[in-house]
Scaffold this motif. Sequence first.
Motif, mmCIF file in Angstrom:
data_model
loop_
_atom_site.group_PDB
_atom_site.id
_atom_site.type_symbol
_atom_site.label_atom_id
_atom_site.label_comp_id
_atom_site.label_asym_id
_atom_site.label_seq_id
_atom_site.Cartn_x
_atom_site.Cartn_y
_atom_site.Cartn_z
ATOM 1 N N SER A 109 -15.885 -9.605 20.294
ATOM 2 C CA SER A 109 -17.051 -10.444 20.002
ATOM 3 C C SER A 109 -17.566 -10.202 18.587
ATOM 4 N N PHE A 110 -17.596 -8.937 18.191
ATOM 5 C CA PHE A 110 -18.103 -8.597 16.866
ATOM 6 C C PHE A 110 -17.169 -9.122 15.775
ATOM 7 N N SER A 111 -15.870 -8.999 16.007
ATOM 8 C CA SER A 111 -14.891 -9.499 15.040
ATOM 9 C C SER A 111 -15.017 -11.004 14.857
ATOM 10 N N GLU A 112 -15.151 -11.724 15.954
ATOM 11 C CA GLU A 112 -15.278 -13.185 15.878
ATOM 12 C C GLU A 112 -16.563 -13.586 15.166
ATOM 13 N N THR A 113 -17.640 -12.851 15.420
ATOM 14 C CA THR A 113 -18.912 -13.139 14.757
ATOM 15 C C THR A 113 -18.810 -12.938 13.252
ATOM 16 N N ILE A 114 -18.262 -11.798 12.834
ATOM 17 C CA ILE A 114 -18.132 -11.513 11.401
ATOM 18 C C ILE A 114 -17.243 -12.546 10.723
ATOM 19 N N ASP A 115 -16.168 -12.929 11.384
ATOM 20 C CA ASP A 115 -15.244 -13.909 10.808
ATOM 21 C C ASP A 115 -15.935 -15.256 10.601
ATOM 22 N N ARG A 116 -16.709 -15.685 11.584
ATOM 23 C CA ARG A 116 -17.413 -16.970 11.455
ATOM 24 C C ARG A 116 -18.472 -16.920 10.357
ATOM 25 N N VAL A 117 -19.295 -15.885 10.399
ATOM 26 C CA VAL A 117 -20.420 -15.808 9.471
ATOM 27 C C VAL A 117 -19.944 -15.637 8.026
ATOM 28 N N SER A 118 -18.914 -14.846 7.821
ATOM 29 C CA SER A 118 -18.473 -14.531 6.456
ATOM 30 C C SER A 118 -17.849 -15.716 5.741
ATOM 31 N N ASN A 165 -24.789 -3.584 3.845
ATOM 32 C CA ASN A 165 -23.816 -4.606 3.452
ATOM 33 C C ASN A 165 -22.398 -4.051 3.460
ATOM 34 N N PHE A 166 -21.440 -4.921 3.843
ATOM 35 C CA PHE A 166 -20.037 -4.533 3.856
ATOM 36 C C PHE A 166 -19.159 -5.662 3.325
ATOM 37 N N ASN A 167 -17.974 -5.284 2.890
ATOM 38 C CA ASN A 167 -16.907 -6.245 2.640
ATOM 39 C C ASN A 167 -16.371 -6.669 4.007
ATOM 40 N N ALA A 168 -16.533 -7.932 4.355
ATOM 41 C CA ALA A 168 -16.150 -8.404 5.692
ATOM 42 C C ALA A 168 -14.673 -8.173 5.976
ATOM 43 N N ARG A 169 -13.838 -8.322 4.957
ATOM 44 C CA ARG A 169 -12.394 -8.165 5.162
ATOM 45 C C ARG A 169 -12.049 -6.752 5.610
ATOM 46 N N TYR A 170 -12.749 -5.758 5.054
ATOM 47 C CA TYR A 170 -12.472 -4.373 5.440
ATOM 48 C C TYR A 170 -12.836 -4.134 6.909
ATOM 49 N N ILE A 171 -13.979 -4.672 7.325
ATOM 50 C CA ILE A 171 -14.392 -4.519 8.721
ATOM 51 C C ILE A 171 -13.418 -5.243 9.645
ATOM 52 N N LEU A 172 -13.038 -6.459 9.270
ATOM 53 C CA LEU A 172 -12.125 -7.244 10.106
ATOM 54 C C LEU A 172 -10.751 -6.595 10.207
ATOM 55 N N ASP A 173 -10.304 -5.933 9.152
ATOM 56 C CA ASP A 173 -9.018 -5.233 9.199
ATOM 57 C C ASP A 173 -9.031 -4.151 10.280
#
Length: 213
Positions: A109-118, A165-173
């Motif tokens: 759920s968190f991954s999908e949220t970050i992907d959409r928002v970013s 704040n974070f780089n979304a790509r790093y979190i998604l990886d």
Amino acid sequence: MFEWYFLHTNGEFILAVATDGHRLSKCSVSGELDKKFDGIIIPKKSVFEISKLLEDYSESVKINFSKTRIKLTFGNVQFISKLINASFPDYESVIPKDNNQTMTVDCKSFSETIDRVSTISDDKLRTVKFQILNGSCTVSSFGNDKSIGTETLNVDFNGSQISINFNARYILDVLGIIKSGKVKFHFSEKTAPTIIESDSFKNNVFLIMQMRA
């Protein structure tokens, strides 16, 4: 991909560490060790090739190495690579010991949220902001045209209010590796890196630097 791939032992486990200066991944595995060794640095290209070769292989791997080369033997395959002649940074010194504010959230759920928002963000880093308070985490991103993307999830959190704040790509990886189940974010009250862990990967620690607001 990471720039540095470091393999060493602590006398009990084989430790693999990778970093690019902004994030770090550490994995420990058990194995039969002839002796403790200080460590070797494997080139990025070689690690990529090894990963592809081992993708569908689940048996034991034999590793031999000298000061200049490494050889992996598995099945009918032998892979030989040169090593990098350099010193690896003291990575233990950058892993925080007092990140005592923990958020637990569903990985998918968190991954999908970050992907959409970013996707709203116009910068190449796809910056996202986490605002955590009273059992919820609001994920936000901002575009140059004043557009805003925001979603809020329920989380378990044992700390005070956080805005980070974070780089979304790093979190998604990282979340893409863990894939499912609960994931834990260990935050610092200061500017120390954030630690990410999961019960699905008990021998792994992921470290991500926060971004300036």
